[in-house]
Write an enzyme that holds these catalytic residues in place. Structure first.
Site, PDB file in Angstrom:
ATOM      1  N   ARG A 131      -5.736 -18.343  -9.343  1.00 44.58           N
ATOM      2  CA  ARG A 131      -6.228 -17.614  -8.538  1.00 44.58           C
ATOM      3  C   ARG A 131      -7.347 -16.573  -8.982  1.00 44.58           C
ATOM      4  O   ARG A 131      -7.582 -16.402  -9.972  1.00 44.58           O
ATOM      5  CB  ARG A 131      -5.551 -16.946  -7.527  1.00 44.58           C
ATOM      6  N   ASP A 154      -3.896 -16.067   7.689  1.00 46.94           N
ATOM      7  CA  ASP A 154      -1.994 -16.180   6.438  1.00 46.94           C
ATOM      8  C   ASP A 154      -1.371 -17.390   7.389  1.00 46.94           C
ATOM      9  O   ASP A 154      -0.396 -17.741   6.797  1.00 46.94           O
ATOM     10  CB  ASP A 154      -1.043 -14.944   6.007  1.00 46.94           C
ATOM     11  N   SER A 158     -12.921 -10.459   2.611  1.00 46.76           N
ATOM     12  CA  SER A 158     -11.398 -10.086   1.979  1.00 46.76           C
ATOM     13  C   SER A 158     -11.072  -8.514   1.929  1.00 46.76           C
ATOM     14  O   SER A 158     -11.585  -8.634   1.760  1.00 46.76           O
ATOM     15  CB  SER A 158     -11.184 -10.520   0.554  1.00 46.76           C
ATOM     16  N   ARG A 170       0.893  -1.008  -0.192  1.00 46.96           N
ATOM     17  CA  ARG A 170      -0.147  -0.159  -0.025  1.00 46.96           C
ATOM     18  C   ARG A 170       0.943   1.532   0.271  1.00 46.96           C
ATOM     19  O   ARG A 170       0.159   2.284  -0.603  1.00 46.96           O
ATOM     20  CB  ARG A 170      -0.904  -0.032   1.180  1.00 46.96           C
TER      21      ARG A 170
HETATM   22  C1  S3P Z   1      -3.913  -8.582   2.527  1.00 51.41           C
HETATM   23  C2  S3P Z   1      -4.896  -9.702   2.267  1.00 51.41           C
HETATM   24  C3  S3P Z   1      -5.595 -11.412   2.412  1.00 51.41           C
HETATM   25  C4  S3P Z   1      -3.935 -11.746   2.938  1.00 51.41           C
HETATM   26  C5  S3P Z   1      -2.677 -11.145   2.037  1.00 51.41           C
HETATM   27  C6  S3P Z   1      -2.609  -9.486   2.218  1.00 51.41           C
HETATM   28  C7  S3P Z   1      -3.772  -7.413   2.214  1.00 51.41           C
HETATM   29  O1  S3P Z   1      -5.790 -11.974   1.807  1.00 51.41           O
HETATM   30  O2  S3P Z   1      -4.533 -12.677   2.250  1.00 51.41           O
HETATM   31  O3  S3P Z   1      -1.823 -12.051   2.111  1.00 51.41           O
HETATM   32  O4  S3P Z   1      -2.651  -6.872   1.972  1.00 51.41           O
HETATM   33  O5  S3P Z   1      -4.932  -6.948   1.972  1.00 51.41           O
HETATM   34  P1  S3P Z   1      -8.020 -11.657   1.179  1.00 51.41           P
HETATM   35  O6  S3P Z   1      -8.157 -10.468   1.708  1.00 51.41           O
HETATM   36  O7  S3P Z   1      -7.929 -12.456  -0.072  1.00 51.41           O
HETATM   37  O8  S3P Z   1      -7.713 -12.888   2.694  1.00 51.41           O
END
Ligand code: S3P
Length: 446
Positions: free
Chosen positions: A125, A324, A170, A29
């Site tokens: 994915r 994770d 998510s 980010r």
């Molecule tokens: C992340 C969100 C998660 C995580 C990924 C990093 C992020 O994924 O598994 O490693 O930085 O927003 P999801 O939002 O698909 O769960």
């Protein structure tokens, strides 16, 4: 791509201070927001793993000025909201789902056409979860079968503000919609019924964009921002990644007699479910110097291996805060005394690999007594590490690779992975750091 088999041998008790690299979510980010913001953004402690380098390269390909100075500090000069250029080439995102889904959000707010492609893991994915809201906002997307990469997205001339209820818990989908919403006329809202990591919200505020969070009657939250605003460059201090710190943490817990310290670890309560869980299992983890840095809770951790982990039931409500960390939790559970149950794991099937399956097969090959269902895993530990000696497929998944390297530190027979290369995506100095603590892992020449 060449692959490199790697074996991990029983370690002596781990000792020392481990410097864990920067948080991956915050690093991505920082580069995206810095590449969009007006003025300079200075980033200290950026994770220089392959995933984040893909984000930096993609932002550069769309016009952002991003450099790393000779002291390892990153400097970004952004293009302003709506100012991204159409890249001349395909954006190769490697293994990185976060880069892809968040950048798709940014492109959804720009009238440009971008093609994203990935490695053998990323191309499998599901992207439908971000394609759907972006199409509602006016983007046109052409994807490979089943809403997969490679895909080409054209952002609309006028991005529509939407109110979007997340169908899956998510943070990537939430962030994608919010980033497209930065260019929309009016207010874009995302409703989440289960809290997911809130770095996009926190960091947009730090870059000068107000983000409102409203508690709804049913316990859900509505997260809103108004489009048409520029981000303002700022200074980011990236804390150390709690997801990466979980690997040395579990290593120290399962190698009896260990005592390690890790400093400046992010302790955001939407990220630290693994530490709550390990404490419930009886782990000796001390949190020192709890403080706030760059708007995030951080702490220094001392972990001692007392050999007394016990099995527990992990509540499904905790899954998003440790999404994770299930591979490494499964390793801890394999060395614990008693049964550990983990439920609500359907999202694990669509991570860098089918993590439920990869953990099930890898642990079985190393003598662990376990059972798997569609969205659950039950592990029956007998109070000491399993025998080990197995060879494990990692399916281009860094967290599967590191989890099994940690398991091998406690088993009497070495654990081997088919490829160590994916570790570079999130934790480039993993092997060196583990060696410095007392681990013993090395390439295996077959
Ligand atoms: C992340 C969100 C998660 C995580 C990924 C990093 C992020 O994924 O598994 O490693 O930085 O927003 P999801 O939002 O698909 O769960």
């Amino acid at each position: 791509m060449t692959t490199q088999k790697f074996s991990s041998y029983k370690a002596r008790p781990l000792k020392g201070i481990a410097q864990i690299p920067g948080d991956k979510s915050i690093s991505h980010r920082s580069l995206m927001f810095g590449g969009l913001a007006i003025g300079e953004t200075v980033i200290h402690g950026l994770l220089e793993g392959e995933d984040c380098i893909h984000t930096a390269d993609a932002m550069r390909a769309m016009g952002a000025d991003i450099i790393c100075d000779d002291k390892g500090v990153w400097h970004c000069h952004g293009v302003g909201t709506g100012g991204l250029n159409e890249p001349t080439d395909i954006l190769e995102m490697g293994n990185s789902g976060t880069s892809t889904r968040l950048l798709m959000g940014l492109v959804g707010g720009h009238n440009i056409t971008v093609t994203f492609s990935g490695d053998g893991s990323l191309n499998k994915r599901p992207m439908g979860r971000v394609i759907k809201p972006l199409e509602q906002m006016g983007a046109k997307v052409m994807s490979a079968d089943g809403g997969r990469l490679p895909l080409t997205i054209t952002g609309p001339e006028d991005t529509l503000a939407i109110k979007y209820k997340l169908p899956v818990a998510s943070a990537q989908v939430k962030s994608c919609v919010m980033l497209a919403g930065l260019s929309a006329a009016g207010t874009t809202s995302v409703i989440e019924t289960t809290p997911t990591r809130d770095h996009t919200e926190n960091m947009l505020r730090a870059f000068g964009v107000p983000v409102e969070v409203e508690d709804l009657e049913d316990g859900a939250q509505k997260i809103s921002l108004t489009g048409g605003q520029d981000l303002k460059g700022t200074t980011v201090h990236v804390p150390s990644d709690p997801s990466s710190a979980a690997f040395p943490t579990v290593a120290a817990l399962i190698v009896e007699g260990s005592e390690i310290e890790m400093r400046n670890i992010l302790m955001n309560d939407r990220r630290n479910g693994i530490y709550t869980t390990l404490k419930e299992m009886g782990a000796d983890i001390e949190f020192k110097n709890e403080r706030i840095e760059s708007g995030e809770d951080v702490a220094d951790l001392i972990v001692r291996g007392t050999g007394s982990l016990k099995g527990i039931d992990v509540p499904a409500s905790r899954v998003p805060s440790m999404i994770d960390e299930f591979p490494i939790l499964a390793v801890a559970a394999s060395c614990a005394n008693g049964t550990t149950t983990m439920t609500g794991l359907e999202e694990l099937r669509v991570k860098e690999s089918d993590r439920l399956l990869m953990m099930f097969e890898g642990l079985k090959a190393n003598g662990v007594d376990l059972e798997m269902g569609e969205d659950w895993l039950t592990i029956r530990g007998n109070g000491s590490p399993p025998t080990g000696g197995g060879e494990v497929e990692t399916a281009l998944d860094h967290r599967i690779a590191m989890s099994f390297m940690v398991l091998g530190m406690a088993t009497s027979n070495p654990v081997t992975i088919d490829d160590s290369a994916p570790i570079r995506t999130s934790f480039p100095n993993f092997v060196d750091l583990m060696h410095d603590l007392g681990g013993n892992m090395m390439p295996k020449n077959s």
